[in-house]
Design a protein around this motif. Structure first.
Motif, PDB file in Angstrom:
ATOM      1  N   SER A 171     -10.353   5.151 -10.023  1.00 13.96           N
ATOM      2  CA  SER A 171      -9.178   5.296  -9.184  1.00 13.96           C
ATOM      3  C   SER A 171      -8.038   4.444  -9.735  1.00 13.96           C
ATOM      4  CB  SER A 171      -9.506   4.831  -7.773  1.00 13.96           C
ATOM      5  OG  SER A 171      -8.349   4.861  -6.977  1.00 13.96           O
ATOM      6  N   CYS A 206       1.791   3.890  -2.927  1.00 13.52           N
ATOM      7  CA  CYS A 206       0.985   5.069  -3.265  1.00 13.52           C
ATOM      8  C   CYS A 206       0.554   5.865  -2.045  1.00 13.52           C
ATOM      9  CB  CYS A 206      -0.277   4.655  -4.008  1.00 13.52           C
ATOM     10  SG  CYS A 206       0.045   3.717  -5.496  1.00 13.52           S
ATOM     11  N   HIS A 207       0.815   5.346  -0.881  1.00 10.85           N
ATOM     12  CA  HIS A 207       0.338   6.008   0.331  1.00 10.85           C
ATOM     13  C   HIS A 207       1.497   6.313   1.267  1.00 10.85           C
ATOM     14  CE1 HIS A 207      -3.924   5.532  -0.444  1.00 10.85           C
ATOM     15  NE2 HIS A 207      -3.699   4.302  -0.851  1.00 10.85           N
ATOM     16  N   MET A 221      -6.027   3.207  -7.815  1.00 18.36           N
ATOM     17  CA  MET A 221      -5.788   2.224  -6.754  1.00 18.36           C
ATOM     18  C   MET A 221      -6.230   0.847  -7.229  1.00 18.36           C
ATOM     19  SD  MET A 221      -6.785   2.332  -2.789  1.00 18.36           S
ATOM     20  CE  MET A 221      -7.204   0.852  -1.886  1.00 18.36           C
ATOM     21  N   CYS A 269       0.837  -1.199   0.000  1.00 18.49           N
ATOM     22  CA  CYS A 269       0.000   0.000   0.000  1.00 18.49           C
ATOM     23  C   CYS A 269       0.874   1.252   0.000  1.00 18.49           C
ATOM     24  CB  CYS A 269      -0.899  -0.001   1.236  1.00 18.49           C
ATOM     25  SG  CYS A 269      -1.780  -1.568   1.464  1.00 18.49           S
TER      26      CYS A 269
HETATM   27  C1  HEC Z   1      -1.337   2.339  -7.308  1.00 20.41           C
HETATM   28  C2  HEC Z   1      -1.581   3.211  -6.195  1.00 20.41           C
HETATM   29  C3  HEC Z   1      -2.311   2.702  -4.957  1.00 20.41           C
HETATM   30  C4  HEC Z   1      -2.062   1.565  -4.228  1.00 20.41           C
HETATM   31  C5  HEC Z   1      -1.032   0.477  -4.473  1.00 20.41           C
HETATM   32  C6  HEC Z   1      -2.979   1.600  -3.106  1.00 20.41           C
HETATM   33  N1  HEC Z   1      -3.742   2.741  -3.164  1.00 20.41           N
HETATM   34 FE1  HEC Z   1      -5.133   3.352  -1.773  1.00 20.41          FE
HETATM   35  N2  HEC Z   1      -5.540   4.972  -2.892  1.00 20.41           N
HETATM   36  C7  HEC Z   1      -4.909   5.344  -4.054  1.00 20.41           C
HETATM   37  C8  HEC Z   1      -5.476   6.598  -4.525  1.00 20.41           C
HETATM   38  C9  HEC Z   1      -5.052   7.334  -5.780  1.00 20.41           C
HETATM   39  C10 HEC Z   1      -6.456   6.970  -3.601  1.00 20.41           C
HETATM   40  C11 HEC Z   1      -7.311   8.234  -3.578  1.00 20.41           C
HETATM   41  C12 HEC Z   1      -8.714   7.937  -3.962  1.00 20.41           C
HETATM   42  C13 HEC Z   1      -8.874   8.111  -5.402  1.00 20.41           C
HETATM   43  O1  HEC Z   1      -8.986   9.260  -5.842  1.00 20.41           O
HETATM   44  O2  HEC Z   1      -8.865   7.106  -6.079  1.00 20.41           O
HETATM   45  C14 HEC Z   1      -6.491   5.928  -2.585  1.00 20.41           C
HETATM   46  C15 HEC Z   1      -7.339   5.942  -1.499  1.00 20.41           C
HETATM   47  C16 HEC Z   1      -7.276   5.071  -0.436  1.00 20.41           C
HETATM   48  C17 HEC Z   1      -8.050   5.182   0.771  1.00 20.41           C
HETATM   49  C18 HEC Z   1      -9.052   6.276   1.105  1.00 20.41           C
HETATM   50  C19 HEC Z   1      -8.302   7.450   1.675  1.00 20.41           C
HETATM   51  C20 HEC Z   1      -9.198   8.618   2.039  1.00 20.41           C
HETATM   52  O3  HEC Z   1      -8.754   9.449   2.858  1.00 20.41           O
HETATM   53  O4  HEC Z   1     -10.308   8.704   1.538  1.00 20.41           O
HETATM   54  C21 HEC Z   1      -7.695   4.149   1.577  1.00 20.41           C
HETATM   55  C22 HEC Z   1      -8.210   3.828   2.972  1.00 20.41           C
HETATM   56  C23 HEC Z   1      -6.693   3.376   0.845  1.00 20.41           C
HETATM   57  N3  HEC Z   1      -6.462   3.971  -0.366  1.00 20.41           N
HETATM   58  C24 HEC Z   1      -6.091   2.247   1.329  1.00 20.41           C
HETATM   59  C25 HEC Z   1      -5.176   1.478   0.603  1.00 20.41           C
HETATM   60  C26 HEC Z   1      -4.633   0.229   1.085  1.00 20.41           C
HETATM   61  C27 HEC Z   1      -4.960  -0.395   2.424  1.00 20.41           C
HETATM   62  C28 HEC Z   1      -3.805  -0.254   0.109  1.00 20.41           C
HETATM   63  C29 HEC Z   1      -3.057  -1.559   0.104  1.00 20.41           C
HETATM   64  C30 HEC Z   1      -3.836  -2.748   0.304  1.00 20.41           C
HETATM   65  C31 HEC Z   1      -3.816   0.717  -0.972  1.00 20.41           C
HETATM   66  N4  HEC Z   1      -4.651   1.739  -0.640  1.00 20.41           N
HETATM   67  C32 HEC Z   1      -3.062   0.614  -2.134  1.00 20.41           C
HETATM   68  C33 HEC Z   1      -3.886   4.656  -4.690  1.00 20.41           C
HETATM   69  C34 HEC Z   1      -3.364   3.440  -4.280  1.00 20.41           C
END
Ligand code: HEC
Length: 149
Positions: free
Chosen positions: A110, A48-49, A112, A45
């Motif tokens: 997204s 990207c975070h 994600m 995670c």
């Molecule tokens: C390739 C990039 C990427 C990966 C890997 C990724 N994320 Fe995300 N995540 C994002 C993006 C971009 C957003 C912002 C929401 C959107 O605009 O799509 C997001 C949003 C979120 C949010 C909501 C945050 C908010 O404040 O609203 C959570 C919780 C989250 N991710 C958890 C995870 C977790 C847990 C993992 C691993 C299992 C993960 N992400 C892996 C790109 C990623």
């Protein structure tokens, strides 16, 4: 017993897919924060975070986002379990506020990834417990009253 719990989780998750369905009956089984941390690391995670305390871990992964999306920390409203589950299983459900750069969304979806076919329900539950632990409510800004002289 165990299958009963899983059924309950699936029912709760299924309930979430209808956008305006109430999530009042949503109830997760007890999760394990330490195991949730392992899930967080396992699925990278941090590509990207960012999350306070995981800077070194994040540095080991080549970040794909110019501006990583912050998870955890002080927020004005605590993230609930249903919200966190939704964020993980249906990332495009609500695109994060203030993050509308092309970096985050492609064609309204997204960037994600969807982990639904690889992550077990137990992993998801533990992950959500772990995430929830890392949010704290912003101290309420006190209004300063100036006493008239
Ligand atoms: C390739 C990039 C990427 C990966 C890997 C990724 N994320 Fe995300 N995540 C994002 C993006 C971009 C957003 C912002 C929401 C959107 O605009 O799509 C997001 C949003 C979120 C949010 C909501 C945050 C908010 O404040 O609203 C959570 C919780 C989250 N991710 C958890 C995870 C977790 C847990 C993992 C691993 C299992 C993960 N992400 C892996 C790109 C990623």
């Amino acid at each position: 017993m165990k299958s009963f719990v899983l059924t309950a989780v699936f029912a709760a998750i299924a309930g979430l897919s209808g956008c305006d369905r109430s999530s009042q009956s949503f109830s997760l089984p007890q999760g394990n924060v330490d195991q949730g941390e392992q899930v967080f690391v396992k699925y990278q995670c941090l590509r990207c975070h960012t999350m306070a305390g995981y800077e070194a871990e994040a540095e080991k992964l080549s970040g794909v986002m110019e501006t990583p999306v912050v998870l955890g920390g002080q927020v004005s409203r605590i993230r609930t379990y249903p919200e966190l589950v939704t964020s993980v299983i249906n990332p495009s459900h609500r695109l994060a506020e203030g993050y509308d750069g092309a970096d985050f969304q492609v064609d309204g979806q997204s960037v994600m990834p969807n982990f639904n076919d690889v992550m077990t329900v137990t992993e998801l539950v533990n992950l959500v417990y772990f995430l929830e632990e890392h949010y704290e409510i912003e101290p309420y800004p006190r209004t300063e009253y100036v006493s008239p002289r």
